[in-house]
Write a protein that holds these residues in place. Structure first.
Motif, PDB file in Angstrom:
ATOM      1  N   SER A  81      14.707 -15.160  39.168  1.00  0.00           N
ATOM      2  CA  SER A  81      15.435 -16.339  38.300  1.00  0.00           C
ATOM      3  C   SER A  81      16.044 -17.226  39.076  1.00  0.00           C
ATOM      4  CB  SER A  81      16.414 -15.623  37.208  1.00  0.00           C
ATOM      5  OG  SER A  81      17.581 -15.227  37.941  1.00  0.00           O
ATOM      6  N   ILE A  84      22.574 -19.317  39.477  1.00  0.00           N
ATOM      7  CA  ILE A  84      23.521 -18.253  39.082  1.00  0.00           C
ATOM      8  C   ILE A  84      24.838 -18.782  38.855  1.00  0.00           C
ATOM      9  CG2 ILE A  84      24.173 -17.893  41.540  1.00  0.00           C
ATOM     10  CD1 ILE A  84      24.573 -14.868  40.832  1.00  0.00           C
ATOM     11  N   GLU A  85      25.496 -18.344  37.893  1.00  0.00           N
ATOM     12  CA  GLU A  85      26.917 -18.731  37.490  1.00  0.00           C
ATOM     13  C   GLU A  85      27.807 -17.999  37.435  1.00  0.00           C
ATOM     14  OE1 GLU A  85      26.356 -20.378  33.564  1.00  0.00           O
ATOM     15  OE2 GLU A  85      25.468 -22.304  34.202  1.00  0.00           O
ATOM     16  N   ASN A 148      31.563 -10.728  31.372  1.00  0.00           N
ATOM     17  CA  ASN A 148      30.663 -10.517  32.596  1.00  0.00           C
ATOM     18  C   ASN A 148      31.223  -9.337  33.862  1.00  0.00           C
ATOM     19  OD1 ASN A 148      32.008 -11.888  35.061  1.00  0.00           O
ATOM     20  ND2 ASN A 148      31.950 -13.529  33.413  1.00  0.00           N
ATOM     21  N   THR A 207      22.657 -12.839  37.518  1.00  0.00           N
ATOM     22  CA  THR A 207      23.464 -12.759  36.443  1.00  0.00           C
ATOM     23  C   THR A 207      24.165 -11.711  36.351  1.00  0.00           C
ATOM     24  OG1 THR A 207      23.790 -13.071  34.001  1.00  0.00           O
ATOM     25  CG2 THR A 207      21.619 -12.171  34.849  1.00  0.00           C
ATOM     26  N   ALA A 209      26.332 -11.308  33.551  1.00  0.00           N
ATOM     27  CA  ALA A 209      26.959 -11.280  32.155  1.00  0.00           C
ATOM     28  C   ALA A 209      26.443  -9.793  31.487  1.00  0.00           C
ATOM     29  CB  ALA A 209      26.009 -12.365  31.376  1.00  0.00           C
ATOM     30  N   ASN A 214      20.733 -13.858  28.909  1.00  0.00           N
ATOM     31  CA  ASN A 214      20.918 -14.137  30.149  1.00  0.00           C
ATOM     32  C   ASN A 214      21.826 -13.033  30.771  1.00  0.00           C
ATOM     33  OD1 ASN A 214      19.628 -16.526  29.876  1.00  0.00           O
ATOM     34  ND2 ASN A 214      21.294 -17.593  29.503  1.00  0.00           N
ATOM     35  N   SER A 215      21.766 -11.490  30.102  1.00  0.00           N
ATOM     36  CA  SER A 215      22.538 -10.713  30.885  1.00  0.00           C
ATOM     37  C   SER A 215      21.545  -9.799  31.655  1.00  0.00           C
ATOM     38  CB  SER A 215      22.906  -9.532  29.850  1.00  0.00           C
ATOM     39  OG  SER A 215      22.126  -9.048  29.116  1.00  0.00           O
TER      40      SER A 215
END
Lengths: 680, 101
Positions: A81, A84-85, A148, A207, A209, A214-215
């Motif tokens: 993916s 990233i946040e 998260n 991720t 989360a 999006n976990s």
């Protein structure tokens, strides 16, 4: 974006105690109760808001919102993916709403109790105490509704820091600072693995989360389905590895073997702090984390087996140590370790509801028992040795009956709350154990621990409250005020009735639908996609067996555990419920020494630290001192030496400078001239 | 009758050398200042001589600038001299070497 209705106020649940922390720290000295009022108001506010949230969630609404993004970037992660946040966000689903209520309620009651336990005893440094409690409550509440893993980790660490501050509250004694440091270091050792786990999960799935599309749970599921290879491992193996890394933090905080050693020492803190740590905050954080990311653990049967085995072993291990302790708080400390072992066992066998149910009940009855012990300590003029107590039954009836309710719940006697949840944990372990030998062993250990639990619990009750008074203070108890009694009564009632929310065995036998908690966690009122008991249950890859039919298995399991608990209680009754009890543990011989030394856990950990860690640290230090520092020092020595020689050129005489200037100019001219061929 | 430019250069060289000699041999700070003035003026003579030789005014203008600069330099130099005298009761440049490092 803020939510609407109750959810719009959700951040305030955690922020109230934070404000109380600031207020107590800055103005505590000038306030009438040294900051207690601020803390009580803040936690009461949090509790009411949490209740409102609970009602809202029961109305079918959930809340999952990112409130603040503090870092984002593009990165190609292992699972493929992009981006990233790292964010702060709230996740309010049935699980966290329930936990918010528990934490804020216990924190509120502990604050009220502190009025009688700390203020009335004329302690110094009270603003610091209330500030610590406020910060502790804030961190735990924020941890509970973190959406998260990274945010959870931050507040997890903050919880650890607060426990350090509060365990070491009486820092002028010798033992409290050392206990605080031990708690900090041991849990930090576990958290080190947790941090590695967070980094591993973030770099694998991009991720952190807990919930939503999006976990990392969903990402891991997809990776396993696609048969991806992550960091050279099969996807499922990698999930197991990361899950176990995170489990390191859980084992440190929830005091699971072998990282349980800090918890009994943590009794050096004020008893109110022990109640908060054991019931609702620090220790509960570990188990709660497992429940929070249960979907992830459910993907890995290996990780689940490890959880259940560690849980079962810890349950038995700690229970046996609790049998020989003389200090009332020590007995409770070991019972806490043991009970968290049950929760881990419950979660490890896929019994999500059972684990959370026991977490909830334990929060109530362990807070009750610790506050009861605090009341006893006040009554006994700060005496904690149970052999100096006795006969308090008639002198402090409210303390006695509430404590008894807590003890019955802890021992797992029907119909008190502890019975229902412990029985559910054991039932879930049994049905899985029938197909999985390893889990059967864990179940057997937890079952034997039931006997010891019944025994040490009632040994404690009988020694403290029954028989003849064995000291002068026991004959002439100190009176306790309403601020001590009121929390005891509230928690006493909860310890009796909290089991009503999930009467699974009765539901099975009578065929009526009274497993409210199961429905609650199953998202029948409202839930976040994928975070329901059913979703988890489908993911967990354990087969379930039964002896005869399900009902028979259940009745057999319940009968067995109840029988063992009663047997333990009766043994304690015959041995200690006499006017002049004697120390029967002398008869245990060598076993007693091992138990009193806590199986030499501290000794071997100190041995490892001294024989292994210390030499390594020394070597590293020597390397640092000689090679690294040597390199730096030699560079600086060279320039120092060069400078001291070169500075002699500066005579301070202008004439010399002018001469050098002229000489240099002439030299330059000659050089240029030679090169330019002027002299040819 | 115009004087050849090489005589000017020779004059300026002589002046410069006298100034340099002064700086390298004297110990009195006041004589230092005078020697520096000599060297500056040697440069000025050069500038003006070559301006005359090339037939433009650039060199003369620069000579004016140099004079202004020299005036400023003397002002500061005398200031330093006064302070030197006040602190050391002397204008001998070998005395303040204690201030080096």
């Amino acid at each position: 974006m803020a939510g609407t209705g109750a959810f719009g106020y959700a951040p305030a649940i955690a922020l109230f105690p934070l404000v109380a922390f600031v207020v107590a720290l800055t103005f505590g000295k000038y306030m009438p109760k040294r900051g207690a009022i601020a803390g009580i108001l803040a936690t009461a506010g949090s509790f009411l808001l949490s209740l409102w949230l609970l009602v809202t969630v029961a109305g079918g609404e959930v809340y999952h919102e990112t409130l603040y993004e503090w870092a984002a970037g593009d990165v190609l992660t292992e699972a493929g993916s992009n981006g990233i946040e790292f964010t702060f966000g709230l996740l309010i689903d049935p699980l966290s709403a329930l936990m918010l209520v528990i934490v804020s309620l216990v924190a509120f009651l502990v604050h009220v109790f502190s009025l009688g336990y700390m203020n009335a005893e004329g302690e110094t440094g009270l603003p610091r105490y209330y500030a610590g409690l406020g910060l502790f409550t804030f961190s735990m509440l924020a941890f509970v509704y973190a959406d998260n893993l990274l945010m959870a980790f931050m507040f997890f660490e903050l919880v650890g820091l607060c426990s350090y501050l509060l365990i070491g509250f009486w820092f002028r004694t010798r033992s409290a600072p050392s206990a605080a440091k031990k708690a900090f270091l041991v849990t930090r050792f576990g958290d080190y693995f947790f941090l590695l786990g967070v980094v591993a999960i973030a770099s694998t799935f991009g991720t952190v989360a807990f919930a939503g599309e999006n976990s990392f749970v969903v990402a891991a599921e997809t990776a396993i389905e696609n048969g991806q290879t992550l960091f050279g491992f099969d996807a499922r193996t990698w999930v197991t590895i990361t899950a176990l890394l995170v489990l390191g933090g859980v084992m440190g905080k929830s005091a699971q073997f072998p990282l349980h050693t800090w918890l009994p020492d943590a009794m050096e803190g004020p008893t109110t702090v022990s109640a908060l740590i054991h019931a609702a905050t620090m220790v509960a954080a570990g188990v709660y984390l497992v429940a929070r990311m249960f979907g992830y653990y459910a993907l890995s049967p290996t990780a689940l087996t490890v959880i259940s085995f560690v849980g079962g072993f810890t349950a038995l291990f700690a229970a046996t140590m609790g049998v020989v302790k003389d200090d009332i708080k020590q007995v409770l400390a070991y019972s806490t370790i043991s009970q968290y072992g049950y929760m881990m066992l419950g979660l490890g066998v896929g019994g999500y509801v059972a684990g959370v149910f026991h977490l909830m009940n334990h929060a109530f009855f362990k807070a009750l028992l610790f506050l009861g012990a605090g009341a006893v300590i006040v009554i006994m003029h700060h005496e904690q040795d149970m052999w100096k107590m006795g006969g308090l039954k008639d002198k402090a009836p409210i303390t006695y009956y509430t404590f008894l309710a807590g003890a019955l719940a802890l021992a797992g006697i029907i119909p008190f709350s502890g019975f229902w949840s412990k029985d559910e944990v054991l039932y879930d372990a049994l049905i899985v154990g029938l197909e999985q030998p390893v889990i059967l062993v864990a179940y057997a250990m937890a079952l034997i621990a039931v006997f010891f639990t019944g025994f040490y619990t009632f040994r404690m009750v009988f020694l403290t409250f029954h028989g003849e008074p064995r000291s002068e203070t026991a004959e002439d108890p100190h009176p306790v005020g309403w601020s001590i009694k009121a929390p005891l009564i509230v928690l006493g009632i909860l310890a009796v009735v909290a089991g009503l929310v999930n009467l699974a065995p009765l539901a099975q036998v009578l065929g009526v639908d009274i497993t409210f908690l199961e429905h609650w966690l199953d998202g029948e009122f409202g839930s976040v996609e994928g975070l329901t008991y059913h979703a988890y249950h489908e993911t967990v890859a354990f087969d379930e067996g039964a002896i005869g039919s399900e009902t028979v298995t259940m009745l057999l399991g319940a009968g067995l555990s109840l029988g063992l608990a009663l047997a333990g209680a009766l043994t304690a009754h015959t041995l200690y419920n006499v006017p002049e009890p004697v120390r029967h543990k002398e008869r245990l011989g060598g076993v007693r020494r091992t138990l009193e030394a806590n199986y030499y856990q501290d000794e071997y950990q100190v041995w490892i630290a001294e024989r292994f860690t210390l030499p390594v640290a020394r070597m590293a230090d020597r390397f640092d001192q000689s090679v690294i520092d040597g390199l730096v020092n030699s560079v600086s020595t060279a320039s120092l030496f060069g400078g001291s020689r070169l500075k002699r050129v500066q005579t301070g005489l202008v004439t010399n400078y002018a001469a050098l200037l002229v000489a240099g100019f002439i030299g330059l001219l000659l050089l240029l001239g030679t090169l330019g061929g002027w002299f040819l | 009758m115009a004087v050849e430019v090489q005589y000017y250069v020779l004059l300026s060289m002589a002046l410069f050398s006298i100034g340099l000699f002064g700086i390298l041999t004297r110990r009195n700070a006041l004589l230092f200042l005078m020697s520096v003035e000599l060297m500056l003026n040697a440069a000025n003579i050069n500038l003006i001589a070559f301006a005359f030789y090339h037939g433009n005014l650039t060199g003369q203008v620069f000579a004016l600038f140099t004079m202004a600069l020299a005036a400023a330099e003397v002002a500061i130099g005398l200031g330093i001299l006064l302070v030197l005298y006040r602190n050391f009761r002397d204008v001998d440049v070998t005395v303040p070497t204690t201030m080096r490092w």
